[in-house]
Write a protein that holds these residues in place. Sequence first.
Motif, short mmCIF file in Angstrom:
data_model
loop_
_atom_site.label_atom_id
_atom_site.label_comp_id
_atom_site.label_asym_id
_atom_site.label_seq_id
_atom_site.Cartn_x
_atom_site.Cartn_y
_atom_site.Cartn_z
N TYR A 209 9.54 -78.33 -32.56
CA TYR A 209 8.32 -77.58 -32.28
C TYR A 209 8.04 -76.49 -33.31
CZ TYR A 209 8.67 -79.87 -27.76
OH TYR A 209 8.77 -80.82 -26.76
N ARG A 210 9.07 -76.07 -34.08
CA ARG A 210 8.93 -75.09 -35.15
C ARG A 210 8.17 -73.84 -34.66
NH1 ARG A 210 10.34 -77.15 -39.99
NH2 ARG A 210 9.15 -75.56 -41.13
N SER A 211 8.71 -73.22 -33.63
CA SER A 211 8.09 -72.02 -33.06
C SER A 211 7.98 -70.91 -34.09
CB SER A 211 8.91 -71.52 -31.87
OG SER A 211 9.03 -72.52 -30.89
N GLU A 212 6.85 -70.21 -34.10
CA GLU A 212 6.66 -69.06 -35.00
C GLU A 212 7.06 -67.79 -34.26
OE1 GLU A 212 3.35 -68.70 -37.74
OE2 GLU A 212 2.56 -70.58 -36.94
N ILE A 213 8.19 -67.24 -34.63
CA ILE A 213 8.69 -66.05 -33.97
C ILE A 213 7.85 -64.83 -34.36
CG2 ILE A 213 10.71 -64.59 -33.60
CD1 ILE A 213 10.91 -67.52 -32.57
N GLY A 214 7.42 -64.07 -33.37
CA GLY A 214 6.62 -62.87 -33.63
C GLY A 214 5.14 -63.14 -33.82
N ILE A 215 4.67 -64.33 -33.51
CA ILE A 215 3.29 -64.70 -33.81
C ILE A 215 2.28 -63.87 -33.01
CG2 ILE A 215 3.31 -66.57 -32.09
CD1 ILE A 215 1.39 -66.53 -35.45
#
Length: 364
Positions: A144-150
């Motif tokens: 899923y390649r989550s974007e941390i802090g988005i």
Amino acid sequence: MNIIKKIIISTFILLLIVCGKTVLADAVEKKSFTMILIPDFSFQEVKWLKENGHFLELWKSGGLSAVNIRPDGPYSYLNNMVTMASGARGLGVEGWNAFIKGETENGVLVEELYQQWTGTVVDEGIIFHPLLHKLVDKNKDTSYRSEIGILGQTLKEHGISSYVIGNSDAGTEKVRYGSLLTMDKEGVAKGSLQEATKKSVESPWGSVMDVGYIFETLNTIQTSLDPAFTVVEWGDIHRLYKQKGNMTQTHFTKQYELTLVRLEQFLNELLTNGYAQNVMLLSPMVNTDAYQNKERLAPLFYWQTSAFNDRYYLYSGTTRQKYVVSNLDIVPTVLDFLRLMLLLPFLGVLYDQKWITTSRLKLD
């Protein structure tokens, strides 16, 4: 003729000033959003409050839904929060937490560890996350390649302040995950972690949420003309369940009821005394009793005003079920409320409100 023109111009200017103030006040109200994050809160607690609470209209009003809080990996508060805060399935890393300058781990100042690990010198007055780089790297490797802090980064770039208040610390175990919703991509957040709790010898782990401090902080944020997103991490129920294994059943029941009554009093005062409007109560995980009883959907309540006369359920196109929404929908919903939804694509979609009475709620 000049006199008539002057009267017309003066009247027009007056209308602009009056209408401008009205629009500004409305915009500020719309752009102030408060989330009460309550780990270990389940529909078992909702049922108890509806049957035994002192402010029953609170639980019969506003918007209600159940949240599917399934993460990418094992069920845990941290995994659930990483997913919820990034708008995509995510995973936590061991040892993840939020800190302020001056705190220690194993006798070493955390800011010194952070500098040793990353070369970064911590500024005064911020909340930081020493393992940000590990969390980012781990989620880059997932499907899923989550974007941390988005979420926090998007708010920051568009001039919307974000704050986190409180913690779920249990004794020496630090549990501060609310900042995942407010920190930017550098892992920097604003707010107060320790000040929002106070010593209480008779309470689980000797600590309880400091309602006076929380209201004072929220009032400062609310009275500002700047738009803001605030997360209150209400850790009292989490602390109670963390200590349940060593408690007698009689004493646990007593503390359970006191803890829920205290939460209800806080919410009622929060809404009726104007400390916040547009309030979302959200559980990022249910307690072990509810989980083992297969009651694994988490409660979500939303109150736009303190009138307590609007009743509706929240609907999501992600689940396409009445009264059930997804944890992937939290970020899109917050951004849409703050008029930033169209900036980024997400797997989830924003919540819609479906009326269950004839009462009306102003949406725009």
